[in-house]
Scaffold this active site. Structure first.
Site, short mmCIF file in Angstrom:
data_model
loop_
_atom_site.label_atom_id
_atom_site.label_comp_id
_atom_site.label_asym_id
_atom_site.label_seq_id
_atom_site.Cartn_x
_atom_site.Cartn_y
_atom_site.Cartn_z
N TYR A 33 -9.91 -9.95 -2.79
CA TYR A 33 -11.04 -10.50 -3.55
C TYR A 33 -10.90 -10.27 -5.06
O TYR A 33 -11.85 -10.54 -5.82
CB TYR A 33 -12.36 -9.87 -3.06
CG TYR A 33 -12.62 -10.12 -1.59
CD1 TYR A 33 -13.24 -11.31 -1.18
CD2 TYR A 33 -12.26 -9.22 -0.61
CE1 TYR A 33 -13.49 -11.57 0.17
CE2 TYR A 33 -12.50 -9.45 0.74
CZ TYR A 33 -13.11 -10.63 1.12
OH TYR A 33 -13.34 -10.88 2.45
N LYS A 45 0.83 -1.21 0.00
CA LYS A 45 0.00 0.00 0.00
C LYS A 45 0.86 1.25 0.00
O LYS A 45 0.58 2.20 -0.72
CB LYS A 45 -0.86 0.04 1.27
CG LYS A 45 -2.22 -0.55 1.10
CD LYS A 45 -3.06 -0.14 2.30
CE LYS A 45 -4.29 -0.99 2.44
NZ LYS A 45 -4.99 -0.73 3.68
N HIS A 72 -11.41 1.73 -6.77
CA HIS A 72 -11.80 2.55 -5.62
C HIS A 72 -10.58 3.28 -5.04
O HIS A 72 -10.60 4.47 -4.80
CB HIS A 72 -12.43 1.63 -4.57
CG HIS A 72 -11.63 0.38 -4.26
ND1 HIS A 72 -11.06 -0.40 -5.25
CD2 HIS A 72 -11.25 -0.20 -3.09
CE1 HIS A 72 -10.40 -1.40 -4.70
NE2 HIS A 72 -10.50 -1.29 -3.37
N ASP A 125 -8.94 3.02 4.52
CA ASP A 125 -9.63 1.79 4.90
C ASP A 125 -10.46 1.38 3.70
O ASP A 125 -11.06 2.23 3.04
CB ASP A 125 -10.51 2.01 6.14
CG ASP A 125 -10.90 0.68 6.76
OD1 ASP A 125 -10.04 -0.20 6.87
OD2 ASP A 125 -12.09 0.51 7.12
N SER A 126 -10.45 0.10 3.39
CA SER A 126 -11.15 -0.33 2.19
C SER A 126 -11.75 -1.70 2.39
O SER A 126 -11.43 -2.40 3.36
CB SER A 126 -10.18 -0.35 1.01
OG SER A 126 -9.10 -1.22 1.29
P1 IMP Z 1 -7.63 -2.80 4.59
O1 IMP Z 1 -7.99 -1.59 3.78
O2 IMP Z 1 -6.16 -2.99 4.71
O3 IMP Z 1 -8.37 -2.84 5.89
O4 IMP Z 1 -8.07 -4.07 3.74
C1 IMP Z 1 -9.38 -4.41 3.54
C2 IMP Z 1 -9.57 -5.73 2.83
O5 IMP Z 1 -10.50 -5.46 1.79
C3 IMP Z 1 -8.37 -6.37 2.16
O6 IMP Z 1 -7.71 -7.27 3.00
C4 IMP Z 1 -9.04 -7.12 1.02
O7 IMP Z 1 -9.57 -8.32 1.47
C5 IMP Z 1 -10.18 -6.21 0.66
N1 IMP Z 1 -9.79 -5.27 -0.41
C6 IMP Z 1 -9.64 -3.93 -0.31
N2 IMP Z 1 -9.26 -3.41 -1.50
C7 IMP Z 1 -9.15 -4.46 -2.35
C8 IMP Z 1 -8.76 -4.56 -3.72
O8 IMP Z 1 -8.41 -3.59 -4.41
N3 IMP Z 1 -8.78 -5.80 -4.22
C9 IMP Z 1 -9.13 -6.90 -3.51
N4 IMP Z 1 -9.47 -6.88 -2.24
C10 IMP Z 1 -9.49 -5.64 -1.64
#
Ligand code: IMP
Length: 197
Positions: A155, A13, A181, A70-71
């Site tokens: 995913y 990231k 996104h 956060d995503s």
């Molecule tokens: P965080 O933003 O590090 O909390 O991650 C959130 C989770 O959402 C990740 O571990 C993935 O499982 C999923 N995720 C977020 N963005 C993506 C993406 O661009 N591709 C696939 N999975 C995603």
């Protein structure tokens, strides 16, 4: 030059964010530069809340501008789940494969036309003694019945992006970045920071 601290220890990231902000007059640091900093739990019900809590904590501890994201994936047929639990859908410490398997199991009776979903990304920027900003962007697609493609993470192999006729795991990173996104949210944050500096 001003310093910005990315509230992430995830090098994938961090390099993605650095690539997009690299031409701004900013000294970019990450949590690896502040090993003693303790991050708050991500227990907000929404992405924006989690991003803001992380950025506030980092700005408060370092006194520098902080950026946090956060995503996750929101599946319409599951009422928006896994949402903020995307990383730990199949349990704390669960890997991408287990999360994808659980997603397919939960959607097993859902027909193709109802397997719509969105990736969502919120990014918060907190300026100490100044304002807080949150941007949120999304990208819509469909969840396939089996994975396709070797690239990406999370995913991506199940997320079919109709305009490209491919899953995110089948698209090259540059192509994904243009429509994803996170790419869209980061480009807005870049504009915001350029205006602040
Ligand atoms: P965080 O933003 O590090 O909390 O991650 C959130 C989770 O959402 C990740 O571990 C993935 O499982 C999923 N995720 C977020 N963005 C993506 C993406 O661009 N591709 C696939 N999975 C995603």
């Amino acid at each position: 030059m001003k310093t910005i601290v990315l509230a992430t220890g995830n090098s994938h990231k961090a390099s993605e964010i650095k690539a997009l902000l690299g031409d701004l007059p900013l000294d970019i640091k990450t949590l690896r530069d502040y090993p003693a900093l303790v991050m708050p739990p991500e227990d907000s019900p929404d992405f924006a809340g989690n991003a803001l809590v992380k950025a506030e904590a980092v700005a408060g501890s370092t006194g520098e501008i902080a950026l946090a994201d956060d995503s996750g994936l929101a599946v319409d047929a599951l009422g928006g789940r896994p949402g903020v639990f995307s990383a730990r859908f199949a349990g704390e410490g669960a890997g991408d494969e287990a999360n994808n398997r659980l997603l397919l199991r939960e959607l097993k009776d859902i027909p193709p036309e109802k397997r719509t979903a969105a990736f969502i990304c919120a990014i918060a920027v907190v300026v100490p003694g100044g304002k807080n900003y949150v941007v949120e962007e999304s990208c819509r697609g469909k969840i396939l019945e089996s994975p396709r493609g070797e690239g990406g993470f999370g995913y991506d192999p199940l997320f079919y992006y109709e305009p490209a006729g491919a899953t995110f795991a089948e698209m090259d990173p540059g192509e994904k970045n243009k429509v994803s996104h996170r790419g869209k949210a980061l480009r807005r944050v870049r504009e915001l920071l350029a205006g602040l500096l």
